[in-house]
Design a protein around this motif. Structure first.
Motif, PDB file in Angstrom:
ATOM      1  N   LEU A 420      28.996-104.135 121.835  1.00  0.00           N
ATOM      2  CA  LEU A 420      28.455-104.879 122.971  1.00  0.00           C
ATOM      3  C   LEU A 420      28.839-104.250 124.310  1.00  0.00           C
ATOM      4  O   LEU A 420      28.494-104.788 125.365  1.00  0.00           O
ATOM      5  CB  LEU A 420      28.953-106.331 122.926  1.00  0.00           C
ATOM      6  CG  LEU A 420      28.547-107.143 121.692  1.00  0.00           C
ATOM      7  CD1 LEU A 420      29.143-108.541 121.758  1.00  0.00           C
ATOM      8  CD2 LEU A 420      27.034-107.208 121.542  1.00  0.00           C
ATOM      9  N   ASP A 421      29.541-103.115 124.251  1.00  0.00           N
ATOM     10  CA  ASP A 421      29.987-102.413 125.459  1.00  0.00           C
ATOM     11  C   ASP A 421      30.708-103.378 126.395  1.00  0.00           C
ATOM     12  O   ASP A 421      30.472-103.397 127.612  1.00  0.00           O
ATOM     13  CB  ASP A 421      28.793-101.761 126.170  1.00  0.00           C
ATOM     14  CG  ASP A 421      29.238-100.589 127.047  1.00  0.00           C
ATOM     15  OD1 ASP A 421      30.329-100.050 126.809  1.00  0.00           O
ATOM     16  OD2 ASP A 421      28.482-100.219 127.969  1.00  0.00           O
ATOM     17  N   ASP A 422      31.593-104.159 125.794  1.00  0.00           N
ATOM     18  CA  ASP A 422      32.338-105.197 126.507  1.00  0.00           C
ATOM     19  C   ASP A 422      33.643-104.600 127.018  1.00  0.00           C
ATOM     20  O   ASP A 422      34.608-104.438 126.268  1.00  0.00           O
ATOM     21  CB  ASP A 422      32.608-106.357 125.545  1.00  0.00           C
ATOM     22  CG  ASP A 422      33.444-107.470 126.147  1.00  0.00           C
ATOM     23  OD1 ASP A 422      33.855-107.359 127.318  1.00  0.00           O
ATOM     24  OD2 ASP A 422      33.705-108.450 125.421  1.00  0.00           O
ATOM     25  N   GLU A 423      33.688-104.266 128.307  1.00  0.00           N
ATOM     26  CA  GLU A 423      34.849-103.573 128.854  1.00  0.00           C
ATOM     27  C   GLU A 423      36.109-104.419 128.775  1.00  0.00           C
ATOM     28  O   GLU A 423      37.183-103.926 128.431  1.00  0.00           O
ATOM     29  CB  GLU A 423      34.589-103.161 130.302  1.00  0.00           C
ATOM     30  CG  GLU A 423      35.710-102.317 130.894  1.00  0.00           C
ATOM     31  CD  GLU A 423      35.350-101.728 132.238  1.00  0.00           C
ATOM     32  OE1 GLU A 423      36.257-101.266 132.931  1.00  0.00           O
ATOM     33  OE2 GLU A 423      34.150-101.734 132.583  1.00  0.00           O
ATOM     34  N   ALA A 424      35.992-105.706 129.068  1.00  0.00           N
ATOM     35  CA  ALA A 424      37.157-106.582 128.978  1.00  0.00           C
ATOM     36  C   ALA A 424      37.649-106.676 127.539  1.00  0.00           C
ATOM     37  O   ALA A 424      38.862-106.677 127.275  1.00  0.00           O
ATOM     38  CB  ALA A 424      36.811-107.973 129.513  1.00  0.00           C
ATOM     39  N   GLY A 425      36.708-106.755 126.600  1.00  0.00           N
ATOM     40  CA  GLY A 425      37.083-106.794 125.191  1.00  0.00           C
ATOM     41  C   GLY A 425      37.752-105.516 124.738  1.00  0.00           C
ATOM     42  O   GLY A 425      38.710-105.535 123.960  1.00  0.00           O
ATOM     43  N   LEU A 426      37.274-104.381 125.228  1.00  0.00           N
ATOM     44  CA  LEU A 426      37.884-103.098 124.885  1.00  0.00           C
ATOM     45  C   LEU A 426      39.279-102.974 125.493  1.00  0.00           C
ATOM     46  O   LEU A 426      40.198-102.451 124.851  1.00  0.00           O
ATOM     47  CB  LEU A 426      36.988-101.960 125.354  1.00  0.00           C
ATOM     48  CG  LEU A 426      35.685-101.782 124.566  1.00  0.00           C
ATOM     49  CD1 LEU A 426      34.727-100.861 125.304  1.00  0.00           C
ATOM     50  CD2 LEU A 426      35.981-101.238 123.162  1.00  0.00           C
ATOM     51  N   ASP A 427      39.445-103.450 126.733  1.00  0.00           N
ATOM     52  CA  ASP A 427      40.770-103.448 127.351  1.00  0.00           C
ATOM     53  C   ASP A 427      41.752-104.254 126.503  1.00  0.00           C
ATOM     54  O   ASP A 427      42.876-103.820 126.241  1.00  0.00           O
ATOM     55  CB  ASP A 427      40.707-104.048 128.759  1.00  0.00           C
ATOM     56  CG  ASP A 427      40.112-103.096 129.777  1.00  0.00           C
ATOM     57  OD1 ASP A 427      40.076-101.877 129.522  1.00  0.00           O
ATOM     58  OD2 ASP A 427      39.668-103.580 130.841  1.00  0.00           O
ATOM     59  N   ALA A 428      41.305-105.428 126.064  1.00  0.00           N
ATOM     60  CA  ALA A 428      42.164-106.290 125.258  1.00  0.00           C
ATOM     61  C   ALA A 428      42.457-105.662 123.899  1.00  0.00           C
ATOM     62  O   ALA A 428      43.585-105.756 123.391  1.00  0.00           O
ATOM     63  CB  ALA A 428      41.509-107.659 125.081  1.00  0.00           C
ATOM     64  N   ALA A 429      41.463-105.010 123.318  1.00  0.00           N
ATOM     65  CA  ALA A 429      41.656-104.366 122.020  1.00  0.00           C
ATOM     66  C   ALA A 429      42.671-103.230 122.132  1.00  0.00           C
ATOM     67  O   ALA A 429      43.535-103.053 121.259  1.00  0.00           O
ATOM     68  CB  ALA A 429      40.326-103.839 121.491  1.00  0.00           C
ATOM     69  N   SER A 430      42.573-102.447 123.195  1.00  0.00           N
ATOM     70  CA  SER A 430      43.525-101.356 123.389  1.00  0.00           C
ATOM     71  C   SER A 430      44.941-101.894 123.550  1.00  0.00           C
ATOM     72  O   SER A 430      45.896-101.361 122.961  1.00  0.00           O
ATOM     73  CB  SER A 430      43.126-100.537 124.616  1.00  0.00           C
ATOM     74  OG  SER A 430      44.072 -99.510 124.863  1.00  0.00           O
ATOM     75  N   ALA A 431      45.083-102.967 124.326  1.00  0.00           N
ATOM     76  CA  ALA A 431      46.406-103.554 124.529  1.00  0.00           C
ATOM     77  C   ALA A 431      46.967-104.097 123.219  1.00  0.00           C
ATOM     78  O   ALA A 431      48.159-103.935 122.926  1.00  0.00           O
ATOM     79  CB  ALA A 431      46.322-104.663 125.573  1.00  0.00           C
ATOM     80  N   ARG A 432      46.117-104.748 122.413  1.00  0.00           N
ATOM     81  CA  ARG A 432      46.583-105.283 121.136  1.00  0.00           C
ATOM     82  C   ARG A 432      46.922-104.161 120.167  1.00  0.00           C
ATOM     83  O   ARG A 432      47.888-104.274 119.394  1.00  0.00           O
ATOM     84  CB  ARG A 432      45.518-106.203 120.536  1.00  0.00           C
ATOM     85  CG  ARG A 432      45.941-106.878 119.225  1.00  0.00           C
ATOM     86  CD  ARG A 432      47.205-107.682 119.385  1.00  0.00           C
ATOM     87  NE  ARG A 432      47.594-108.343 118.150  1.00  0.00           N
ATOM     88  CZ  ARG A 432      48.824-108.774 117.903  1.00  0.00           C
ATOM     89  NH1 ARG A 432      49.792-108.610 118.810  1.00  0.00           N
ATOM     90  NH2 ARG A 432      49.108-109.384 116.760  1.00  0.00           N
ATOM     91  N   ALA A 433      46.179-103.073 120.198  1.00  0.00           N
ATOM     92  CA  ALA A 433      46.487-101.931 119.334  1.00  0.00           C
ATOM     93  C   ALA A 433      47.878-101.391 119.643  1.00  0.00           C
ATOM     94  O   ALA A 433      48.661-101.082 118.727  1.00  0.00           O
ATOM     95  CB  ALA A 433      45.440-100.841 119.513  1.00  0.00           C
TER      96      ALA A 433
END
Length: 680
Positions: A420-433
């Protein structure tokens, strides 16, 4: 003899007079009776816990359920305020206090005897009892009576008569019942009915007779994540795992006879041809019971998603590599079937976990199909809506977990955010990783929450290490396409993905070196492939993420294992990593190339038949991992694009691959290596 459902209308005792002058008024259907002889297990009976079967007039527990026992729930029907239930059953197993019986006035279809309703049962000791659900695993005893009945020795018949808040219970069938227990309680007013057995008791039921039967609208489970069917037309689209540029690079390697792509592509086409013969089988409600409590029921519920998602991905990948629209159109049917049929994805027991490690294959299939003629924009928007409304919340329900559950939840979360090219979601995913890498990997590069799995014995320790690293590597791969660097993250122990992969590689190369298990190394589970599938003649690797690890952290030991195993595939999330990623690191598109939905498969791509070259690694077209020596230098040049970042002369490659220059131009993308830097 066919299964018997016998319905009869209750006698009202009055004759209706016809009055033509008055309008007709629809009246509720009068209560009915049911006699179930169990010659087969019809869809009207739901195995809500444990594995059940029915044949020759008997329904029986094949595999007991969890600590809440076994439950066979009547669906779409319930009992009115005034009703009777008569059940003839026997039991096997359990101690003197173990029991079997039935539950009335239930609320949820899958509720156990501690969650709702009143359960009537007979213990192996002969005690007849009525209990009330009290929640949190507790019950309240409403009445007991000692009897001569022994369900462990043979069938017993129990009848419960319901009249509003009052219940009378005794032994024997209709017309011969002596009431032994009478209780009055107003806690539950639901109409649900189910057969029930305690813990490890194997109940067998000869007959069920119900009167006062009414239609029942099954309630939505409290752990249900619903799906409205609303499309997400406002969502963007981004790269997930297999971009257009990667498809082009894989096509070039197949055309050049490179390994592992050549053999992996042949395997893919075989699977895709079989997939053309399959039809999707989505459930209305997706629920998967705990594996360790009921492996058979777990696999039966899980395999529907596994098979459909993996088939969709196989077909979509075959479409993009072959140009055969039959594959793509059928892949789209699988995706659409799930988004138009599924109404609820539950999160209890293993449901969210199983969803998280199988559903991403649908996302990978959608990435390959979007923007092509085989899948409409309207259907794609509905799928995007499902991702946002259902897939993300389901994964989020277990994203807080710090072991492999959390890793798989993050894989689904990341794949959806990337799609979905969701930048906020990607930011959160990177932080959780980063949080998971900080927690999961110790100073030795080991995963402490996984290495001693199976009650501390450790025989499943290598497998669970694989099972957590696969999603973590997939997460890192997807995030790298969006300029997040998880591969090179080093935690407070000075360790990261490279160290974890290297430790797993050493254990696979020498299982005896796995110190967390002191038994026979040959009994270590799923070290290279998944044992139960291998025993069934199916090869599914547990270490397929080694392809990703080797691209980023190459070692001779891992290269040797990849050469030994040949093209790998698996059943979880991303089959065919050898095909899509073997020897192809950091594939990116040049500006303006390879955008999502960038066009139909080209006529010059590999055809629908088996590609040239050998069908096993080590043949004349290549030995070992992709890019290893073998074949002509011109043929190998295509595979070296990813590593060199350079341009090659296309004419010699066309000759080496047996293609026209124009044909090769259609399949070879400009590939360059880029350094991925963390987003500031």
């Amino acid at each position: 003899m066919k299964n018997r459902w016998r319905f009869s209308l209750a006698v009202i005792g009055a004759v209706a007079l016809a009055i033509p002058a008055l309008p007709a008024v629809a009246a509720p259907a009068p209560p009915a009776t049911i006699e179930e002889a169990f010659d087969e297990l019809t869809p009207d009976w739901l195995p809500a816990a444990g594995t059940w079967e029915a044949a020759d007039g008997v329904a029986r527990v094949v595999q007991p359920g969890s600590s809440r026992g076994s439950i066979l729930a009547l669906t779409g029907r319930g009992l009115a305020e005034a009703a009777t239930a008569t059940v003839t059953f026997a039991s096997a197993g359990g101690g003197a206090s173990a029991w079997a019986g039935f539950t009335v006035r239930r609320t949820g279809t899958a509720d156990d005897y501690t969650q709702s309703g009143y359960t009537v049962f007979v213990r192996n000791s002969g005690e007849l009892a009525v209990i009330r659900a009290a929640g949190d695993g507790q019950v309240a005893v409403l009445g007991t009576a000692q009897t001569d009945a022994r369900p462990g020795a043979g069938p017993v018949t129990v009848t419960a008569s319901l009249d509003g808040e009052r219940m009378r219970v005794g032994l024997g069938g209709a017309g011969e019942v002596t009431t032994l227990i009478e209780v009055t309680d107003a806690t539950f007013s639901g109409s649900g009915f189910a057969l029930a057995a305690h813990r490890d008791v194997r109940m067998s039921v000869d007959a069920v007779q119900l009167s006062g039967v009414i239609d029942r609208a099954e309630p939505v489970p409290t752990d249900c994540v619903g799906w409205s069917g609303s499309p997400a037309t406002d969502a963007g689209r981004g790269e997930v795992l297999v971009s257009d540029a990667r498809i082009d690079a894989v096509s070039a390697r197949i055309a050049a006879g490179e390994q592992p792509q050549t053999s992996a592509y042949a395997r893919l086409l075989t699977a895709a041809d079989a997939g053309l013969e399959r039809t999707p089988a989505p459930p209305t409600t997706f629920f998967v019971p705990f594996f360790y409590n009921d492996p058979t029921a777990h696999r039966a519920a899980r395999d529907g998603l596994q098979n459909d998602a993996n088939t969709a991905y196989e077909l979509a990948l075959a479409y993009r590599l072959s140009g055969d629209a039959r594959y793509g159109a059928h892949a789209a049917q699988f995706i659409d079937a799930w988004t138009t049929t599924v109404e609820c994805v539950r999160t209890r027991e293993d449901s969210a976990l199983a969803f998280s490690y199988h559903f991403p294959a649908f996302v990978h299939a959608a990435e390959l199909l979007r923007g092509t003629s085989v899948w409409s924009a309207a259907s794609e928007a509905v799928f995007a809506g499902f991702l946002r409304e259902t897939a993300t919340p389901v994964a989020a329900s277990i994203l807080h977990r710090t072991n492999n559950w959390g890793s798989w939840a993050l894989e689904t979360t990341t794949a959806v955010a990337a799609y979905l090219d969701d930048e906020a979601g990607l930011d959160a995913a990177s932080a959780r990783a980063v949080e998971l890498l900080d927690h999961q990997i110790d100073e030795n590069g080991h995963l402490p929450e996984e290495v001693d799995r199976n009650n501390g014995v450790g025989d499943y320790g290598i497998w669970y290490t694989h099972f957590s690293l696969l999603p973590l590597f997939l997460v890192a791969e997807t995030l790298s396409a969006h300029a997040y660097d998880v591969h090179d993250h080093v935690n407070a122990n000075g360790r990261g993905l490279a160290d974890a992969a290297d430790a797993a590689t050493r254990w696979v190369a020498d299982p005896a070196s796995f110190s967390y298990y002191t038994g026979d190394p040959a009994k270590l589970a799923n070290v290279r492939t998944i044992d139960y599938l291998r025993d069934a003649g199916i090869t599914a690797h547990s270490m397929s993420y080694f392809e990703l690890a080797q691209n980023h952290f190459p070692t001779d030991e891992r290269a040797a294992l990849l050469a030994e195993e040949g093209p790998m595939t698996t059943i979880h999330s991303a089959p065919y990593l050898s095909l899509t990623h073997g020897g192809l690191a950091d594939i990116t598109a040049a500006p303006g190339e390879g955008e999502p939905g960038g066009g139909e498969p080209g006529a010059g791509e590999p055809g629908g038949g088996t590609p040239g070259g050998t069908d096993s690694p080590g043949g004349s077209s290549g030995t070992g991992p992709a890019g290893a020596p073998g074949g002509s230098s011109d043929a190998r040049a295509v595979g070296s694009l990813a590593a060199s970042g350079g341009e090659v002369s296309l004419a010699p490659l066309a000759l080496a691959a047996g293609l026209s220059l124009g044909g090769l131009l259609l399949i070879v993308a400009r590939v360059r290596r880029r350094a991925v830097t963390a987003r500031g």
